[in-house]
Design an enzyme around this catalytic site. Structure first.
Site, PDB file in Angstrom:
ATOM      1  N   PHE A 264       0.818  -1.224   0.000  1.00 37.07           N
ATOM      2  CA  PHE A 264       0.000   0.000   0.000  1.00 37.07           C
ATOM      3  C   PHE A 264       0.846   1.265   0.000  1.00 37.07           C
ATOM      4  CE2 PHE A 264      -2.065  -3.350   2.642  1.00 37.07           C
ATOM      5  CZ  PHE A 264      -2.967  -3.779   1.680  1.00 37.07           C
ATOM      6  N   LYS A 657     -12.544 -11.078 -11.394  1.00 40.65           N
ATOM      7  CA  LYS A 657     -12.461 -11.674 -10.061  1.00 40.65           C
ATOM      8  C   LYS A 657     -11.385 -10.992  -9.218  1.00 40.65           C
ATOM      9  CE  LYS A 657     -12.410 -16.089  -7.729  1.00 40.65           C
ATOM     10  NZ  LYS A 657     -12.339 -17.553  -7.857  1.00 40.65           N
ATOM     11  N   GLY A 725      -5.600   1.541 -14.325  1.00 37.88           N
ATOM     12  CA  GLY A 725      -5.262   0.971 -13.026  1.00 37.88           C
ATOM     13  C   GLY A 725      -6.425   0.977 -12.048  1.00 37.88           C
ATOM     14  N   GLY A 727      -5.623  -0.257  -8.565  1.00 42.84           N
ATOM     15  CA  GLY A 727      -5.051  -0.561  -7.258  1.00 42.84           C
ATOM     16  C   GLY A 727      -5.436   0.415  -6.170  1.00 42.84           C
ATOM     17  N   GLU A 728      -5.623   1.656  -6.534  1.00 39.44           N
ATOM     18  CA  GLU A 728      -5.803   2.675  -5.504  1.00 39.44           C
ATOM     19  C   GLU A 728      -7.168   3.336  -5.505  1.00 39.44           C
ATOM     20  OE1 GLU A 728      -1.616   4.621  -4.842  1.00 39.44           O
ATOM     21  OE2 GLU A 728      -1.754   3.642  -6.777  1.00 39.44           O
TER      22      GLU A 728
HETATM   23 MO1  MOS Z   1       0.905   2.952  -3.863  1.00 37.12          MO
HETATM   24  S1  MOS Z   1       0.649   4.287  -2.351  1.00 37.12           S
HETATM   25  O1  MOS Z   1       1.579   3.891  -5.087  1.00 37.12           O
HETATM   26  O2  MOS Z   1       1.801   1.648  -3.300  1.00 37.12           O
END
Ligand code: MOS
Length: 761
Positions: A264, A657, A725, A727-728
């Site tokens: 993270f 998934k 992306g 992820g965030e």
């Molecule tokens: Mo993320 S905060 O770019 O691992």
């Protein structure tokens, strides 16, 4: 904007449109909700974390943490520790090799990747409460830990600053390479003249990443060659930074990170623990393991800054924004200089006549702050999306109707075209599924016994980046293939996603391809961060597969009888384990046949991806709409989240998934941010008072309802595979959606996270 960015953006205007990726039209594995290829290993415990590896002759390190904030170590009494059974050494700065101080995080420069540029353990000065002041090396982890408790430290205490005072903020030189301040028109004047105004201040505390796997390192030296097993999100960055700090050639350093248990952002920049393990291994001439305890992570690995943000909105009665002001003050010690980009979402989200964003930083004597999941956007969207909800209340307008009003045609600050933006579509799909229209707009209007019920929405936003890199692809004579890229796996399923599209590009079954990653000696990959790893590696793999297929086609065309004789590469398709004519798929040859005829055990190609010019040409981001329902107990102030729906606009979804899992993880982290998490500093000493998961409360299963995820499934014509992306973005907008739902339930507007019981009574 930097000069380089301006030049690239100017150049990009003259570029032809990007070639569409042919795979968007036809694919077998891309887009399928496949199980993770490493899933079985993970759930059966055969995917060990760094700290779980045991080696012959391994020694164990345990840090001693400073108990003062600032000053110097006057005297270290190590006699009791040294006398303790199994103790090999007690290392102090005087014993350390002379090391270059690392350089600060720079996304584009992989040898500059430390969260702090302090010299690591080189002298007796103390810069924050919790800094390492001695390191005990023992035959076992337990012996080292126990002996560390026996080290006696005397300090000279200096005056320190540990309490956040936003009035002391100064404007930094830049914020992540962008200007700290942008002014379009006179926003204050427009605000004063607006018919409807909101002017509010929002507070967020310090947060810790709290990844399930605490940081750990195992270091080995063989002569001048260094090998390191580490819990890093960026094997290449750690390799280069270690080489720089220890004065080694990068090719003499190898960093391995096969499985990382969450990062993270807390394992992206480089922290003292890695340097200490490597130095200790050199000093005791043995491999050394340094596995931080949970407390150790809180002491020496920084998290998300404390912040105070002001958002002021001025609108006409119809909801058109006349003024949008977002200023923020964050904390960063002088040895970190990381101004968390809290105003970034505001720069790209809404149409407004005038705009003013500005950021300031305050220097405190605490551990370096760093990136933490959607750094900037997570706390920034809390402020701006709460304020938008406040404006909707003032206007007596539905908050989704307000977002329709302020939806821009072009990027509000860069004035560039959006590569693909369907935020309102995400809102509409989410609203229909969530049943938004049946919401009671009056606060306190829905009640079930003691429980007040409310619903809230907020926008999710995270930019889409791509970082150039390289990959190697090998086709073996038996028809199996291998992909090689440094890559970092910290729980997202990087191997699964890359194998899906590699198999599609090669035209072979998924089980015939393997992915080799987590090793800095493999071709360059970006860090697992900035939500960019998947498409960045995809671009490199695409380039390598194309190069490989061109070579294989050439091999085949050496034979006069080949059905592919004379065919141009563009006329050939990869399918059915080989290369075939696009116009006549019955004509062609399998990879096995081609390699057998050529007498080769394998053919291999390595290629690099192009510069990400698309991000200069377009405003590129993922978007989403977070829908939340809360139940707030009128007697106790307890807030429970009862329903969640996230509706996302993130282009093609490679694997629904793993993608849903990734987004749910982000949303859960946002629930913690909103309701329970906060690092508490003692205001006298700056010492973290809750350095454990017993006292720093991350959400547990009972705190989390079923989380429904919707996707727009609209491919982005300007990205690899049409994907952006994810992820965030999951964490962004979450805290605002919760605060907005709490307002709808109770009529109380909480602008200070976390939303604890006391604030609701
Ligand atoms: Mo993320 S905060 O770019 O691992």
């Amino acid at each position: 904007m930097s000069l380089l960015q301006t030049m690239l953006q100017t150049a990009a205007r003259f570029l032809p449109a990007d070639k569409p990726d042919p795979l968007i039209a036809s694919h077998t594995y891309v887009g399928k909700p496949l199980d993770r290829v490493d899933g079985a290993r993970k759930v059966t415990g055969r995917a060990p974390f760094t700290a779980e590896y045991e080696f012959e002759n391994l020694a164990y390190a345990a840090p001693v943490y400073s108990t003062i904030t600032k000053g110097r170590v006057k005297h270290l009494d190590t006699s009791a520790a040294k006398a303790y059974p199994g103790v090999i050494a007690v290392i102090t700065p005087a014993d350390m090799p002379r090391l270059k101080p690392p350089s600060l995080l720079d996304l584009m420069k992989p040898d500059k990747f430390a969260a702090s540029n302090l010299p690591v353990f080189q002298d007796d000065t103390v810069h924050w409460n919790g800094q390492v002041v001695a390191l005990v090396i023992g035959e076992t982890h337990e012996q080292a830990q126990e002996a560390a408790r026996l080290v006696r430290v005397e300090y000279d205490i200096a005056k320190s600053a540990v309490v956040f005072d936003p009035s002391k903020g100064v404007m930094p030189k830049d914020v992540m390479g962008e200007p700290a301040e942008i002014k379009n028109g006179d926003a204050e004047k427009a605000l004063a003249a607006s018919a409807v105004r909101i002017d509010a201040t929002y507070h967020t505390p310090y947060y810790n990443h709290s990844a399930i796997e605490p940081h750990a390192t195992i270091a080995f030296w063989e002569g001048d060659n260094l090998s390191v097993l580490d819990t890093t999100q960026f094997v290449e960055g750690y390799r280069n930074t270690l080489a720089y700090v220890f004065g080694l050639a990068p090719e003499n350093v190898r960093v391995l990170a096969p499985f990382v248990g969450g990062g993270f952002g807390g394992k992206a920049g480089f922290w003292w623990n890695t340097v200490l393990a490597v130095a200790a291994s050199k000093l005791v001439h043995r491999p050394v393991k340094l596995a931080l305890s949970r407390e150790g992570v809180f002491r020496i690995v920084g998290g998300r800054t404390i912040a105070e943000q002001r958002v002021a909105l001025g609108a006409d009665r119809e909801g058109d924004l006349q003024a949008l002001i977002h200023t923020g003050v964050t904390v960063t010690p002088s040895h970190a200089r990381y101004a968390e980009q809290c105003t970034f979402p505001t720069r790209h989200l809404y149409k407004t006549k005038t705009l003013h964003v500005a950021q300031y930083v305050v220097d405190l004597d605490i551990v370096a702050n760093t990136w933490m999941r959607a750094p900037g956007e997570s706390i920034g969207t809390f402020a701006v999306e709460s304020a938008l909800d406040e404006l909707a209340v003032e206007l007596q307008m539905d908050p989704i109707d307000l977002r329709r009003k302020v939806e821009p045609e072009r990027d509000p600050t860069t004035n560039t075209e959006f590569s693909s933006r369907h935020l309102i579509h995400a809102y509409e799909r989410g609203a229909a599924k969530f049943g938004w229209d049946s919401r009671n707009r009056t606060p306190g209007g829905q009640r079930d016994g003691a429980w007040l019920i409310g619903q809230g929405v907020a926008t999710a936003y995270y930019p889409a980046l791509r970082i150039p890199g390289a990959a190697r692809v090998r086709m073996n004579a038996d028809g199996t293939a291998s992909v090689f890229a440094a890559a970092n796996e910290m729980g997202m399923g990087v191997a699964t996603g890359q194998l899906q599209h590699a198999a599609d590009r090669l035209g072979v079954p998924l089980h015939c391809v393997e992915f080799n990653y987590g090793d800095s000696s493999l071709p360059s990959s970006p860090m697992a961060g900035g939500s960019c790893q998947t498409i960045s590696i995809a671009a490199s793999v695409r380039a390598a597969v194309e190069k490989l297929q061109r070579e294989i086609l050439k091999l085949e065309q050496r034979h006069s009888g080949s059905p592919l004789k004379g065919a141009k590469f563009e006329e050939v398709e990869a399918r059915d384990n080989g290369l075939f004519l696009a116009a006549d798929p019955t004509e062609g040859a399998t990879y096995v046949d081609i390699l057998r005829k050529a007498g080769k055990p394998f053919v291999e190609a390595e290629a690099s991806s192009a510069m990400p010019m698309e991000s200069m040409k377009y405003s590129m981001a993922s978007y989403g709409a977070q829908f939340c329902e809360v139940r707030v107990n009128a007697d106790t102030g307890e807030t429970r989240i009862s329903r969640w729906l996230g509706s996302f606009d993130c282009g093609t979804v490679l694997n629904p998934k793993t993608a849903k899992s990734q987004l749910r993880g982000g949303i859960i982290m946002g629930m913690g941010m909103a309701l329970t998490e906060a690092v508490l500093f003692d205001e006298r000493s700056g010492r973290v008072m809750n350095p454990s998961l017993a006292e720093y409360h991350v959400p547990v299963n009972l705190d989390v309802p079923h989380i429904e995820i919707l996707f727009n499934h609209i491919p982005d014509p300007h990205t690899q595979l049409g994907a952006r992306g994810i992820g965030e973005i999951g964490i962004t907008g979450v805290a605002a959606a919760i605060a907005n739902a709490v307002y709808n339930a109770t009529g109380k507007r909480i602008r200070d996270l976390p939303i604890t019981l006391d604030k609701l009574l």
